[in-house]
Design a protein around this motif. Structure first.
Motif, PDB file in Angstrom:
ATOM      1  N   GLY A  17      34.747  40.847  32.314  1.00  0.00           N
ATOM      2  CA  GLY A  17      33.621  40.128  32.614  1.00  0.00           C
ATOM      3  C   GLY A  17      35.326  38.799  32.685  1.00  0.00           C
ATOM      4  N   VAL A  18      35.897  38.845  32.297  1.00  0.00           N
ATOM      5  CA  VAL A  18      36.896  37.750  32.367  1.00  0.00           C
ATOM      6  C   VAL A  18      37.503  37.790  33.274  1.00  0.00           C
ATOM      7  N   THR A  22      37.882  35.234  36.499  1.00  0.00           N
ATOM      8  CA  THR A  22      38.367  34.676  35.965  1.00  0.00           C
ATOM      9  C   THR A  22      38.922  35.048  38.299  1.00  0.00           C
ATOM     10  N   ALA A  23      39.152  35.965  38.875  1.00  0.00           N
ATOM     11  CA  ALA A  23      39.725  36.275  40.526  1.00  0.00           C
ATOM     12  C   ALA A  23      37.811  35.349  41.040  1.00  0.00           C
ATOM     13  N   GLY A  47      47.950  30.635  35.393  1.00  0.00           N
ATOM     14  CA  GLY A  47      47.184  29.083  34.729  1.00  0.00           C
ATOM     15  C   GLY A  47      46.123  29.935  34.357  1.00  0.00           C
ATOM     16  N   GLY A  48      45.620  31.257  35.673  1.00  0.00           N
ATOM     17  CA  GLY A  48      44.213  31.976  35.448  1.00  0.00           C
ATOM     18  C   GLY A  48      44.742  33.739  34.517  1.00  0.00           C
ATOM     19  N   ILE A  49      46.097  34.041  34.801  1.00  0.00           N
ATOM     20  CA  ILE A  49      45.868  35.172  34.403  1.00  0.00           C
ATOM     21  C   ILE A  49      46.285  34.482  32.546  1.00  0.00           C
ATOM     22  N   LEU A 115      38.996  30.746  29.479  1.00  0.00           N
ATOM     23  CA  LEU A 115      38.573  30.648  27.692  1.00  0.00           C
ATOM     24  C   LEU A 115      37.190  30.339  27.407  1.00  0.00           C
ATOM     25  N   LEU A 116      36.339  29.276  28.723  1.00  0.00           N
ATOM     26  CA  LEU A 116      34.668  30.015  28.568  1.00  0.00           C
ATOM     27  C   LEU A 116      33.972  31.147  28.615  1.00  0.00           C
ATOM     28  N   PHE A 117      34.772  31.885  30.072  1.00  0.00           N
ATOM     29  CA  PHE A 117      34.723  33.370  30.000  1.00  0.00           C
ATOM     30  C   PHE A 117      33.596  34.032  29.508  1.00  0.00           C
TER      31      PHE A 117
END
Length: 167
Positions: A17-18, A22-23, A47-49, A115-117
């Protein structure tokens, strides 16, 4: 320590899910880049990774600590271990947020948003019915209006007719 199969399953769900969120975030950044609102470069990807890894690591920390604490017979020690784990995980997330904002090699929003994912993933799983929190089974209770255990006692005092009519 090895994770139990149920914990592995939940961790895998959260990781998927995360990663998916992110994608999607990257696609949104790319679309906004096309209209000139944001810059989509390596800083967004990096940053996303790292943000996603911090979020997944936080959830993995929860899984490991809860699995470890379940076997602890002393409730005070259990609570203390859970509190220490919580404080440590929050501190690490706060540290990542500070780094993501301060370091020029990260796009701050793209670093913090993952961090919210995990929460978004859990909400999605709950809405679709793929995740239901454990609730203890309860005995069904039949309540009907007809089930009156004891009828009310009749009043010993007779009502008086003191109407306002004159004869």
């Amino acid at each position: 320590m090895k994770l139990q199969p149920e914990s592995k399953k939940e961790l895998l769900r959260i990781a998927c899910g995360v990663s998916l969120c992110t994608a999607v975030m990257w696609v949104v950044f790319a679309a906004l880049h096309l209209v000139g609102w944001v810059v989509f470069d390596y800083r967004v990807l990096l940053g996303g990774i790292i943000g996603a890894l911090v979020a997944i690591g936080n959830f993995a920390g929860i899984c490991f600590v809860v699995q470890k604490v379940i076997d602890e017979p002393d409730e005070k020690k259990r609570k203390a271990q859970l509190q220490i784990s919580y404080n440590t995980r929050m501190l690490l997330q706060a540290l990542w947020i500070i780094i993501a904002i301060a370091a020029p090699c990260f796009q701050a929003f793209a670093g913090v948003l993952p961090l919210l994912f995990p929460r978004v993933t859990i909400y999605y799983l709950q809405i679709t019915g793929k995740y239901k929190p454990l609730t203890p089974p309860q005995e069904p209770v039949d309540i009907a209006v007809e089930d009156d255990p004891a009828p009310a006692e009749e009043s010993a005092v007779q009502p008086r007719d003191e109407g306002g009519e004159q004869e």
